[in-house]
Scaffold this motif. Structure first.
Motif, short mmCIF file in Angstrom:
data_model
loop_
_atom_site.label_atom_id
_atom_site.label_comp_id
_atom_site.label_asym_id
_atom_site.label_seq_id
_atom_site.Cartn_x
_atom_site.Cartn_y
_atom_site.Cartn_z
N ARG A 1 0.83 -1.21 0.00
CA ARG A 1 0.00 0.00 0.00
C ARG A 1 0.86 1.26 0.00
NH1 ARG A 1 -3.91 -0.41 4.97
NH2 ARG A 1 -4.45 1.70 4.23
N ALA B 1 0.95 4.20 -2.81
CA ALA B 1 0.70 5.59 -2.40
C ALA B 1 1.88 6.49 -2.77
CB ALA B 1 0.44 5.65 -0.90
N GLN C 1 -5.55 12.77 -1.66
CA GLN C 1 -4.55 11.70 -1.61
C GLN C 1 -3.75 11.76 -0.31
OE1 GLN C 1 -1.56 11.87 -4.62
NE2 GLN C 1 -0.78 9.82 -4.19
N SER D 1 -5.80 10.34 2.33
CA SER D 1 -5.85 8.88 2.21
C SER D 1 -4.57 8.25 2.73
CB SER D 1 -6.06 8.49 0.74
OG SER D 1 -5.97 7.09 0.58
N VAL D 2 -3.44 8.87 2.40
CA VAL D 2 -2.16 8.35 2.87
C VAL D 2 -2.04 8.53 4.38
CG1 VAL D 2 0.35 8.49 2.65
CG2 VAL D 2 -1.08 8.81 0.65
#
Length: 743
Positions: free
Chosen positions: A447, A451, A510, A513-514
């Motif tokens: 993941r 990312a 993003q 999300s990270v």
């Protein structure tokens, strides 16, 4: 000289001549026994075991050991040592070890004595270079200094201490840089860390700064975001390199453990008809199992390091995504400035400034993209390392189980078989932990890699927007107010600004999300630390139980050995045949080679290097004399203690003319005179005591005898304390149980 004296002298001489002739017949050197004793003193497990057998045996057995047995046993010990080295060796030494283990006994001996030096020197330089490649300014400076010096001392000093001092310097510099424009909470956090330990500074950089910034509700500048991305990327590379090295060590160690287990199994099968060989095979199998357990623990370390790499890669991705958002926002501002300048010449200066800002932002966004790429590559490598670590752990556990089976199949040494089975159990537990950790690491590293690559793409895209916006703003500043078709240009700039704004919005999402990924990796680290703590607790508990069992077994064996030694000495004294008496005496001396008493130990070893007559002299007088000297040393030690009652009683025993005074004091007097001291100590153990300790202490106090108090302090109290600790731990973990206990 009397006829009896002459007869005795001739008897002694004839015995000595006979021994010398017998030794010469089989080709033994005069100092054969001395050579074997030296081998026993300096050797490993296999050499010591076989040397003891030889020293208690015949001339043929002495010769067999010197001719072939010692070399075989030494090779066995060297294989064990080489296997143990695999878990900490660098790549060059690992390759040399594997080559030596695949070669002859001579190849292995050459490696152990000299062959490791060249590969170790290469590994040393490679290790410094690896630290240099992932280090900050101070680390790079000191690493280059060590490399330029090139000496073993300089390189070792850097690896053992210098790199850590330099890293602390770099981290302090990084922390100081945070104070520029910091809010009150971040300022406080930085100052506290700098006034604390180096570990506090590391904690600030890893986690503390983010909490402080959140409390300050601070928006990081793009420069700060880029610095964070580069720092996290550097740490990710460092953790990944460590994970890769650890997984390679684990794989090498597990592969050799597998070979060692197979050899042990083959030897156990082949040695069924020979008890001596079977016992040696069991020992080799136990050593192989222990080596496999060490390999499994190395796999655990590799998996844990891979999780750390994934977390730092996630940090880099988050910072890079934030930098991309900031760059896109700068592009929007530059496009807006360009539109304004196209229409109004008074906005030229603003457009020029916006263009410069956009250009600078584009450069920093590309730096963030590079950092994100580095983190993505590191995370992908960490994913591979975690998988390798899991394989190594399971292979090591399988090898340990096979080795334990081989030790049991030998059928002659329950102690060695138990040692192998215990090692196999630890290996399986470590392998399970490594596998679970590796699975978490693989998922999170995957993941994090995705990312980081997305963040790289976003940052590069934002840099492109920023450069285009800068060009538009520069053109607008140059031709401010001159464009006839300013409306058309304004529309084009507005469209580009919308595109940049969309990218900025996506980059923010993003980053958010990270941020969740970062929280997941941190949660995985906490879970890993918990699992490791449980594993360590299990291991410590097993070691404690094993120590207690070994202590009890040692006491039982000591009693049995003491009795066996006494029986052998009595048989030797009663035996009229000199050779047979000497054989019995040597067997007794072998039992005392490792005696705790220095006089007894040295006398037994000296007897084993002597001829038959020397052994008989030790049997008749030497042993008793050495035992008495050891007893006197023990009492002398007690006499020097700063405890008046005990010291005076010990001095009185030493001064007594009664030959039994010293022994009687050790057996009874030393305990009896300390009765009052024992009582005070027992009372002290009652402070804050649990139920088990309270009951046991009161029982000893009610008995009142020195023997009962002494037994409580020596044996009962540790067991009762462990029982109370177990109850307290269970209560802490189980509130319902705690309520029941309170009721």
């Amino acid at each position: 000289m009397s006829g009896l004296a002459v007869g005795l002298a001739l008897s002694v001489l004839s015995t000595a001549w006979a021994e010398s002739a017998a030794a010469a017949d089989v080709g033994l050197p005069d100092n054969a026994r001395v050579q074997i004793l030296n081998a026993w003193q300096l050797g490993g497990r296999a050499v010591r075991e076989q040397a003891q057998v030889a020293l208690a045996g015949t001339n043929d057995e002495l010769k067999s050991f010197l001719d072939t047995g010692m070399a075989r046993a030494r090779s066995e010990d060297e294989r064990v040592a080489a296997l143990a080295m695999l878990n900490s060796a660098g790549p060059g030494v690992r390759a040399a070890i594997q080559k030596a283990l695949s070669g002859s006994d001579t190849d292995l001996h050459l490696f152990i004595t000299e062959g490791y030096k060249g590969p170790l020197s290469d590994d040393r330089r490679a290790a410094v270079l690896m630290v240099l490649n992932t280090g900050g300014k101070a680390v790079v400076r000191d690493a280059n200094k060590a490399l330029n010096d090139g000496s073993e001392k300089a390189l070792n000093t850097f690896l053992q201490s210098g790199q850590y001092a330099a890293r602390q310097e770099d981290e302090q510099g990084e922390a100081l840089a945070m104070l520029n424009g910091a809010g009150p909470n971040l300022t406080q956090a930085v100052n506290r860390a700098l006034n604390g330990t180096p570990a506090d500074v590391t904690q600030l950089l890893d986690k503390g700064q983010y909490l402080a910034r959140a409390r300050d509700q601070e928006s990081l500048t793009i420069g700060q975001l880029v610095s964070q991305a580069e720092s996290a990327g550097r740490r990710a590379r460092e953790a990944t390199a460590a994970a890769k090295e650890a997984s390679e060590r684990a794989e090498s160690a597990s592969a050799e453990a597998k070979k060692a287990a197979k050899i042990a199994a083959d030897q156990s099968t082949a040695a069924q008809a020979d008890s001596v060989k079977a016992s040696s095979a069991a020992g080799r199998a136990a050593d192989a199992a222990r080596g496999a357990a060490d390999a499994a623990r190395t796999a655990v370390a590799a998996s844990r390091t891979a999780i750390t790499a994934a977390r730092t890669a996630a940090d880099a991705a988050q910072a890079a995504a934030g930098a991309a958002a900031a760059a896109s926002q700068a592009s929007v501002r530059a496009y807006n400035a360009a539109s304004a300048a196209s229409k109004d010449s008074s906005q030229a200066a603003s457009a020029s400034e916006a263009a410069k800002t956009a250009r600078d932002t584009a450069k920093m966004a590309r730096r963030a993209a590079d950092a994100a790429k580095s983190a993505a590559d590191a995370s992908s490598s960490a994913q591979e390392s975690s998988a390798a670590a899991a394989r190594a752990g399971q292979n090591a556990a399988s090898s340990a189980a096979s080795a334990a089976d081989a030790a049991e199949a030998a059928g002659v040494s329950q102690a060695q078989a138990k040692r192998a089975r215990d090692a196999a159990s630890l290996a399986q537990s470590a392998a399970n932990t490594a596998t679970a950790s590796a699975n978490r690491a693989a998922t999170l590293a995957g993941r994090a890699a995705v990312a980081a690559r997305e963040a790289q793409t976003a940052a590069n895209s934002a840099a492109g927007h920023a450069d285009a916006a800068a060009a538009a703003a520069e053109d607008a500043a140059t031709h401010a107010g001159q464009a006839a078709d300013w409306a058309k240009k304004a529309t084009a700039n507005a469209d580009a600004a919308i595109s940049a704004a969309t990218d900025a919005s996506n980059a923010v999402k993003q980053a958010q999300s990270v941020a969740q990924l970062a929280r997941d990796t941190e949660a995985a680290q906490l879970a890993e630390q918990r699992a490791l703590a449980i594993e360590v607790a299990k291991k410590l508990k097993a070691e404690e139980s094993q120590d207690q069992a070994q202590s009890q077994q040692a006491q039982a064996q000591q009693a049995a050995t003491t009795q066996a030694t006494s029986d052998l000495l009595a048989q030797a004294k009663a035996e009229t045949d000199t050779a047979k008496a000497a054989t019995l005496g040597r067997r007794a001396a072998v039992n005392l080679m490792d005696s705790a008493g220095s006089w007894t130990r040295q006398a037994a070893q000296s007897a084993l290097t002597a001829g038959d007559q020397g052994v008989l002299e030790w049997v008749t007088t030497g042993y008793t004399k050495a035992l008495g000297l050891d007893d006197r040393e023990k009492v002398l030690t007690l006499a020097k203690l700063n405890r008046v009652t005990l010291s005076e009683a010990a001095q009185k025993a030493l001064a007594s003319s009664d030959p039994r005074a010293v022994t009687d004091f050790l057996l009874h007097g030393a305990v009896d005179v300390q009765s009052d001291d024992y009582r005070v100590t027992v009372l002290e153990t009652l402070t804050g005591a649990g139920k088990a300790v309270t009951a046991a202490a009161n029982a000893a106090l009610n008995d009142g005898s020195a023997a009962a108090l002494h037994k409580y302090l020596l044996e009962t109290f540790p067991r009762a304390k462990a029982e109370d600790n177990s109850v307290a731990a269970t209560a802490a973990l189980n509130p319902a149980f705690r309520v029941i206990r309170l009721v």
